[in-house]
Design an enzyme around this catalytic site. Structure first.
Site, mmCIF file in Angstrom:
data_model
loop_
_atom_site.group_PDB
_atom_site.id
_atom_site.type_symbol
_atom_site.label_atom_id
_atom_site.label_comp_id
_atom_site.label_asym_id
_atom_site.label_seq_id
_atom_site.Cartn_x
_atom_site.Cartn_y
_atom_site.Cartn_z
ATOM 1 N N CYS A 237 38.905 40.348 24.856
ATOM 2 C CA CYS A 237 37.630 40.255 25.586
ATOM 3 C C CYS A 237 36.774 41.491 25.308
ATOM 4 O O CYS A 237 35.548 41.415 25.274
ATOM 5 C CB CYS A 237 37.875 40.127 27.084
ATOM 6 S SG CYS A 237 38.564 38.538 27.530
ATOM 7 N N CYS A 410 32.806 51.223 13.875
ATOM 8 C CA CYS A 410 32.531 50.027 14.684
ATOM 9 C C CYS A 410 32.712 50.449 16.143
ATOM 10 O O CYS A 410 32.599 51.630 16.458
ATOM 11 C CB CYS A 410 33.444 48.870 14.285
ATOM 12 S SG CYS A 410 35.170 49.193 14.610
HETATM 13 N N1 LIG Z 1 52.580 43.106 29.970
HETATM 14 C C1 LIG Z 1 51.712 43.191 30.977
HETATM 15 N N2 LIG Z 1 52.136 43.571 32.201
HETATM 16 C C2 LIG Z 1 51.273 43.667 33.246
HETATM 17 N N3 LIG Z 1 49.973 43.399 33.151
HETATM 18 C C3 LIG Z 1 49.488 43.010 31.964
HETATM 19 C C4 LIG Z 1 50.326 42.886 30.815
HETATM 20 N N4 LIG Z 1 49.562 42.498 29.773
HETATM 21 C C5 LIG Z 1 48.303 42.367 30.238
HETATM 22 N N5 LIG Z 1 48.253 42.688 31.552
HETATM 23 C C6 LIG Z 1 47.063 42.690 32.429
HETATM 24 O O1 LIG Z 1 46.456 41.427 32.353
HETATM 25 C C7 LIG Z 1 45.069 41.576 32.695
HETATM 26 C C8 LIG Z 1 44.251 40.719 31.743
HETATM 27 O O2 LIG Z 1 42.968 40.586 32.280
HETATM 28 P P1 LIG Z 1 41.626 40.927 31.514
HETATM 29 O O3 LIG Z 1 41.787 40.730 30.047
HETATM 30 O O4 LIG Z 1 40.564 40.174 32.222
HETATM 31 O O5 LIG Z 1 41.472 42.468 31.875
HETATM 32 P P2 LIG Z 1 41.211 43.792 31.000
HETATM 33 O O6 LIG Z 1 42.287 43.917 29.961
HETATM 34 O O7 LIG Z 1 41.050 44.900 31.967
HETATM 35 O O8 LIG Z 1 39.821 43.482 30.336
HETATM 36 P P3 LIG Z 1 39.113 44.158 29.060
HETATM 37 O O9 LIG Z 1 39.805 43.532 27.864
HETATM 38 O O10 LIG Z 1 37.697 43.734 29.206
HETATM 39 O O11 LIG Z 1 39.323 45.635 29.150
HETATM 40 C C9 LIG Z 1 44.730 43.055 32.596
HETATM 41 O O12 LIG Z 1 44.468 43.571 33.880
HETATM 42 C C10 LIG Z 1 45.984 43.679 31.974
HETATM 43 O O13 LIG Z 1 46.244 44.984 32.450
#
Ligand SMILES: Nc1ncnc2c1ncn2[C@@H]1O[C@H](COP(=O)(O)OP(=O)(O)OP(=O)(O)O)[C@@H](O)[C@H]1O
Ligand SMILES: [Zn+2]
EC number: 2.7.7.80
Length: 455
Positions: A237, A410
């Site tokens: 994202c 980038c």
């Molecule tokens: N292995 C994991 N254990 C716990 N949480 C996880 C794991 N992998 C991903 N996540 C969580 O899943 C969520 C995915 O949501 P989302 O992609 O909307 O958030 P984000 O990563 O904060 O967004 P962005 O990519 O805009 O920074 C995140 O809060 C991320 O920390």
């Protein structure tokens, strides 16, 4: 009787102080937890079956209790159900919100990350005042405000092969709201080993997908995706963008599937994949392949009998927010600090910004030449002409007609590596030094110029 204005002002102040108090409590909880809370330290006791609802519960859930498909039996099942939400981001927030509102008994919330400003446009349980707080505490506080009867269990940690199975076994249904391939394989394998249904969704740009794995003899994630996609083809994202309402739609659909599964109605999307295209306003559904007899996880002779190293399997990280690719050797890269030194010393060079135009419209370094990666990929004639001219001009400026090096930049340093690979493959450029700037413009914003926008 106080004037209406005074009453409103006092109400506003009470609300603000309550918000501050709740924020303080979360900071305290975060400080106490050290962020390393072990899954094993959390009580295991399953929720006891519920025989009846209280008067308050009947009133609260009255609008759904009168649905004949759900009814008292369904609501009692929800009250005794435990759901594990992996990821409290764009999908996890709306999902958990509707599960709490509907009266699911226990919600386990796993996330290792903290709230950032760029989360607020879609991660609707977190507020401005909570930036820097662990997402699970922010989410748990919001859910408790919504429904204090729901037990929220925050796990401020990454779900890992060491903790996943133990955690998944404590819950009846699992929802994958994560955003990376290693976590998707990990959650799916843990659900197969623990015998739990998995409600999975994803969203990117204006599109989303949803399905239910490992339910009633249906396929698991590995049945559908036996091998992970090449790491460089996966867009996050942060790279591709996403509209918050799209994750909202998918999170709500995920909540519906979890609620139907937990209430005993059964999910609708086992063995089927829902595809949502928000730009066209389209919902489509395709049938997924059946469970594979040779599936490594759920097949007849499974080889996944234990959780593995999913980061090596996928060739990407489960917790690295920037998803840094390593396509180049260290000699083919330059750090942002070294690039700044080179810039300050007025060393002749060409800085090539390969971001899409939409990102250049947000911010840019004024001295950079802009040619999007996509144009390089398709060898767009106009772009090649512009690049050729810039290289020739640089040559004239450099000593004794020597070629100037090209530094490619980038947003985060992934597309720039792909661009370096492309430029290196062009025979007419093979005498040039071409390097990528590690960490890209976000490293520039973090380490060089605090006024440069972060997006
Ligand atoms: N292995 C994991 N254990 C716990 N949480 C996880 C794991 N992998 C991903 N996540 C969580 O899943 C969520 C995915 O949501 P989302 O992609 O909307 O958030 P984000 O990563 O904060 O967004 P962005 O990519 O805009 O920074 C995140 O809060 C991320 O920390
Ligand atoms: Zn399978």
């Amino acid at each position: 009787m106080a004037a209406r204005e005074e009453v409103l002002a006092l109400q506003a102040e009470v609300a603000q102080r309550e918000e501050e108090l709740s924020s303080l409590k979360q900071r305290l909880a975060a400080a106490l937890s050290t962020g390393q809370e072990s899954a094993r330290s959390v009580p295991v006791s399953p929720l006891p079956p519920r025989a009846a609802l209280s008067r308050e519960e009947i009133r609260r859930y009255s609008r759904q209790l009168v649905l004949p498909e759900l009814g008292m039996q369904g609501q009692l099942r929800l009250a005794a159900a435990a759901v594990l939400v992996v990821g409290c981001g764009g999908l996890g927030c709306p999902l958990a919100q509707y599960l709490a509102a509907a009266g699911v008994g226990r919600l386990g919330l796993v996330d290792y990350d903290v709230v950032e400003a760029s989360n607020l446009a879609r991660q609707v349980l977190h507020g401005e005042a909570l930036a820097g707080q662990a997402k699970v505490f922010s989410a748990a506080a919001a859910l408790r405000r919504l429904n204090s009867a729901v037990e929220c269990v925050p796990y401020a940690q990454a779900l890992t092969p060491a903790t996943a199975l133990d955690l998944v076994r404590r819950y009846d249904v699992v929802a994958d709201c994560s955003d990376n391939a290693p976590t998707r394989y990990l959650v799916s394998d843990a659900c197969v080993l623990a015998g739990r249904p998995l409600v999975s969704a994803s969203a990117l740009r204006f599109e989303g997908q949803l399905t239910v794995y490992h339910y009633g003899g249906g396929p698991c994630y590995r049945c559908v995706f036996p091998r992970p996609p090449p790491a460089e083809t996966v867009t996050s994202c942060a790279d591709g963008g996403v509209l918050g309402a799209v994750t909202g739609v998918l999170g709500c659909l995920q909540a519906l599937e979890v609620l139907k599964t937990a209430a005993g109605l059964g999910p609708s999307y086992s063995g089927r994949l829902l595809l949502f295209d928000a730009l066209r306003g389209d919902f489509r559904c395709i049938r997924l392949r059946r469970r594979r007899p040779d599936c490594a996880a759920c097949g007849e002779r499974p080889t996944v009998t234990d959780l593995q190293d999913y980061e090596s399997f996928c060739g990407s990280s489960a917790t690295d927010k920037c998803r840094s690719l390593r396509l180049l050797s260290p000699e083919e890269r330059i750090s942002i600090m070294d690039y700044k030194r080179l810039l300050d010393s007025r060393s002749p060079h060409l800085l090539l910004d390969v971001r899409p135009q939409v990102e250049v419209d947000i911010c840019r370094l004024p001295h950079a030449l802009h040619i999007p990666l996509k144009s390089l990929e398709r060898r767009d004639a106009e772009s090649l002409k512009v690049l050729g001219e810039a290289i020739r001009e640089g040559k004239q400026g450099a000593q004794e007609g020597a070629s100037v090096p090209i530094y490619v930049i980038c947003k985060l340093g992934n597309d720039s590596q792909k661009a370096v690979k492309i430029l290196q493959s062009w025979a007419d450029l093979d005498s040039l030094t071409v390097k990528d700037v590690v960490g890209g413009l976000m490293a520039w914003a973090a380490k060089i110029d605090g006024t440069f926008p972060q997006y």
